[in-house]
Design a protein around this motif. Structure first.
Motif, short mmCIF file in Angstrom:
data_model
loop_
_atom_site.label_atom_id
_atom_site.label_comp_id
_atom_site.label_asym_id
_atom_site.label_seq_id
_atom_site.Cartn_x
_atom_site.Cartn_y
_atom_site.Cartn_z
N LEU A 109 0.82 -1.21 0.00
CA LEU A 109 0.00 0.00 0.00
C LEU A 109 0.86 1.26 0.00
N ASP A 110 1.91 1.26 0.83
CA ASP A 110 2.80 2.42 0.88
C ASP A 110 3.45 2.67 -0.48
N CYS A 111 3.93 1.59 -1.12
CA CYS A 111 4.57 1.74 -2.43
C CYS A 111 3.59 2.27 -3.46
N LEU A 112 2.36 1.74 -3.47
CA LEU A 112 1.38 2.18 -4.47
C LEU A 112 0.93 3.62 -4.23
N LEU A 113 0.85 4.02 -2.98
CA LEU A 113 0.48 5.42 -2.71
C LEU A 113 1.56 6.37 -3.20
N LEU A 114 2.82 5.95 -3.10
CA LEU A 114 3.90 6.79 -3.61
C LEU A 114 3.97 6.75 -5.14
N VAL A 115 3.58 5.61 -5.75
CA VAL A 115 3.49 5.54 -7.21
C VAL A 115 2.43 6.53 -7.68
N ASP A 116 1.34 6.66 -6.93
CA ASP A 116 0.28 7.60 -7.29
C ASP A 116 0.77 9.04 -7.24
N GLN A 117 1.83 9.29 -6.49
CA GLN A 117 2.43 10.64 -6.44
C GLN A 117 3.50 10.79 -7.51
N HIS A 118 3.55 9.84 -8.46
CA HIS A 118 4.45 9.86 -9.61
C HIS A 118 5.92 9.73 -9.23
N LEU A 119 6.20 8.99 -8.17
CA LEU A 119 7.58 8.73 -7.78
C LEU A 119 8.08 7.47 -8.49
N SER A 120 9.35 7.44 -8.82
CA SER A 120 9.95 6.26 -9.44
C SER A 120 10.30 5.25 -8.36
N SER A 121 10.68 4.04 -8.77
CA SER A 121 11.04 3.00 -7.80
C SER A 121 12.22 3.44 -6.94
N LYS A 122 13.18 4.12 -7.53
CA LYS A 122 14.34 4.58 -6.75
C LYS A 122 13.92 5.62 -5.72
N GLU A 123 13.03 6.53 -6.12
CA GLU A 123 12.57 7.56 -5.18
C GLU A 123 11.73 6.95 -4.06
N ILE A 124 10.91 5.95 -4.40
CA ILE A 124 10.11 5.27 -3.38
C ILE A 124 11.03 4.54 -2.41
N ALA A 125 12.06 3.89 -2.95
CA ALA A 125 13.01 3.17 -2.10
C ALA A 125 13.69 4.12 -1.12
N ALA A 126 14.10 5.27 -1.60
CA ALA A 126 14.75 6.25 -0.73
C ALA A 126 13.78 6.76 0.33
N GLU A 127 12.52 6.95 -0.05
CA GLU A 127 11.50 7.44 0.87
C GLU A 127 11.21 6.42 1.98
N LEU A 128 11.13 5.14 1.59
CA LEU A 128 10.78 4.09 2.56
C LEU A 128 11.98 3.44 3.22
N GLY A 129 13.17 3.74 2.73
CA GLY A 129 14.37 3.15 3.32
C GLY A 129 14.55 1.69 2.96
N ILE A 130 14.13 1.30 1.76
CA ILE A 130 14.29 -0.09 1.28
C ILE A 130 14.97 -0.04 -0.08
N SER A 131 15.27 -1.20 -0.65
CA SER A 131 15.95 -1.22 -1.95
C SER A 131 14.93 -1.07 -3.08
N PRO A 132 15.37 -0.56 -4.22
CA PRO A 132 14.47 -0.45 -5.37
C PRO A 132 13.93 -1.81 -5.83
N HIS A 133 14.75 -2.85 -5.64
CA HIS A 133 14.30 -4.21 -6.00
C HIS A 133 13.10 -4.61 -5.14
N VAL A 178 10.97 -2.57 -3.77
CA VAL A 178 9.84 -1.76 -4.23
C VAL A 178 9.20 -2.42 -5.45
N ASP A 179 10.02 -2.80 -6.43
CA ASP A 179 9.49 -3.43 -7.64
C ASP A 179 8.78 -4.75 -7.32
N GLN A 180 9.35 -5.50 -6.39
CA GLN A 180 8.75 -6.78 -5.99
C GLN A 180 7.38 -6.54 -5.35
#
Length: 185
Positions: free
Chosen positions: A25-49, A51-53
């Motif tokens: 849910l957190d990842c999808l809410l950030l996708v809705d804000q037009h963030l890329s996987s790398k930006e979401i990873a930085a925001e949540l403190g996890i790896s981009p991989h 996020v994609d998973q």
């Protein structure tokens, strides 16, 4: 495919959304804000991989093909508000005592195209389109910062400038000749 509206969105969509993990849910809410996987990873403190998973798993659960579609489903379900609000383009004029017709006329209308208004005395908030000359200027302007004229237009301008220069030189010489005759030489 699940759509944003329709009869299937009520119970089946809620059941699918309930199966999503908080991380998805957190990842999808950030996708809705037009963030890329790398930006979401930085925001949540996890790896981009990761996020994609999480997003891939959410796409399977929601049975949609695009991450933006899944993100919209989650965002609409979590915060069901209308993003684009329709407001009537007509604004009622208010009579101001002492003014025959104020700065705002009886009605202001948003025109479909800039400056387009019907002949009923309707004013628009936009400036009318000024039709430019069919021949673009040979130099840069604010509205046309780059010179992208074709070769034929450049040749037309060269010929027009040459004719103008010849005419100007002829007028200059005719003026000098008239001045010489006036002075009696």
């Amino acid at each position: 495919m699940t759509s944003l509206s329709g009869p299937k969105t009520d119970s089946s969509l809620e059941a699918k959304l309930a199966r999503l993990s908080p991380g998805q849910l957190d990842c999808l809410l950030l996708v809705d804000q037009h963030l890329s996987s790398k930006e979401i990873a930085a925001e949540l403190g996890i790896s981009p991989h990761t996020v994609d998973q999480r997003i891939r798993q959410a796409l399977q659960i929601l049975e949609v093909g695009r991450r933006q579609h899944a993100a919209r489903l989650v965002a609409v379900h979590r915060d069901p508000y209308q993003r684009l609000i329709h407001q009537s383009p007509h604004i009622e004029g208010r009579a101001v005592p002492g003014h025959l017709e104020g700065a705002v006329g009886i009605q202001i209308r948003h025109a479909d195209r800039a400056g387009e208004a019907e002949a009923r005395g309707i004013e628009t908030e936009q400036m009318p389109l000024v039709s430019g000359s069919p021949l673009p200027l040979p130099f840069a302007t604010r509205s046309q910062p780059r010179n992208e004229m074709s070769t034929s237009l450049r040749l037309v301008w060269i010929i027009l400038i040459a004719i103008g220069a010849t005419f100007s030189a002829g007028m200059y010489l005719a003026g000098l000749e008239s001045l010489a005759r006036m002075l009696g030489r």
